[in-house]
Motif scaffolding. Structure first.
Motif, mmCIF file in Angstrom:
data_model
loop_
_atom_site.group_PDB
_atom_site.id
_atom_site.type_symbol
_atom_site.label_atom_id
_atom_site.label_comp_id
_atom_site.label_asym_id
_atom_site.label_seq_id
_atom_site.Cartn_x
_atom_site.Cartn_y
_atom_site.Cartn_z
ATOM 1 N N MET A 17 0.884 -1.265 0.006
ATOM 2 C CA MET A 17 -0.066 0.040 0.138
ATOM 3 C C MET A 17 0.979 1.128 0.042
ATOM 4 O O MET A 17 1.848 1.192 0.559
ATOM 5 N N THR A 18 0.318 2.177 -0.658
ATOM 6 C CA THR A 18 0.962 3.732 -0.669
ATOM 7 C C THR A 18 0.691 4.367 0.782
ATOM 8 O O THR A 18 -0.278 4.080 1.384
ATOM 9 N N ARG B 173 -0.625 7.027 0.687
ATOM 10 C CA ARG B 173 -2.029 7.563 0.574
ATOM 11 C C ARG B 173 -3.133 6.485 0.793
ATOM 12 O O ARG B 173 -4.114 6.740 1.281
ATOM 13 N N ASP B 174 -2.908 5.194 0.496
ATOM 14 C CA ASP B 174 -3.893 3.909 0.676
ATOM 15 C C ASP B 174 -3.924 3.897 2.270
ATOM 16 O O ASP B 174 -5.014 3.927 2.756
ATOM 17 N N LEU B 175 -2.887 3.876 2.949
ATOM 18 C CA LEU B 175 -2.813 3.802 4.405
ATOM 19 C C LEU B 175 -3.563 4.951 4.990
ATOM 20 O O LEU B 175 -4.421 4.797 5.969
ATOM 21 N N ARG C 74 -5.963 6.709 3.822
ATOM 22 C CA ARG C 74 -7.265 6.507 3.635
ATOM 23 C C ARG C 74 -7.900 5.081 4.600
ATOM 24 O O ARG C 74 -8.930 5.550 5.062
ATOM 25 N N ALA C 75 -6.993 4.267 4.702
ATOM 26 C CA ALA C 75 -7.726 3.089 5.356
ATOM 27 C C ALA C 75 -7.578 3.201 6.803
ATOM 28 O O ALA C 75 -8.502 2.782 7.596
ATOM 29 N N GLU D 140 -1.947 11.886 5.629
ATOM 30 C CA GLU D 140 -0.724 11.144 4.720
ATOM 31 C C GLU D 140 0.467 11.510 5.421
ATOM 32 O O GLU D 140 1.376 10.542 5.525
ATOM 33 N N SER E 39 5.689 2.033 -1.965
ATOM 34 C CA SER E 39 4.647 1.328 -1.486
ATOM 35 C C SER E 39 5.326 0.456 -0.384
ATOM 36 O O SER E 39 6.578 0.145 -0.438
#
Ligand SMILES: [Zn+2]
Length: 78
Positions: free
Chosen positions: A1-2, A4-6, A8-9, A14, A73
């Motif tokens: 995960m990037t 940004r993904d983390l 969001r999750a 960020e 990532s």
């Protein structure tokens, strides 16, 4: 995960994600799980940040000065 993904999750900004990842990477050294990072890459010339230890996204390519870079990532195995 990037990052940004983390972000969001986990519902964490960020820029704070990277601080958390530094601590996670450190704690992983003593356990059985392995933290790994897929390094950022320049989309303009293909330069790969193979030796990069910092977890943040770089600003620009050191070779061609492009700012079109893939973000790093992260994964945890084990
Ligand atoms: Zn480049």
């Amino acid at each position: 995960m990037t990052a940004r993904d983390l972000s969001r999750a986990a519902g964490v900004p960020e820029k704070e994600v990277c601080d958390h990842l530094v601590h996670i990477r450190r704690s992983m050294r003593t356990g059985r799980s392995a933290f790994s990072m897929t390094p950022p890459e320049c989309l303009a010339c293909g330069y790969v940040y193979a030796d990069r230890r910092r977890l943040t996204r770089p600003g620009r390519c050191p070779r061609c000065k492009s700012t079109h870079l893939t973000p790093p990532s992260f994964r945890i195995d084990g």
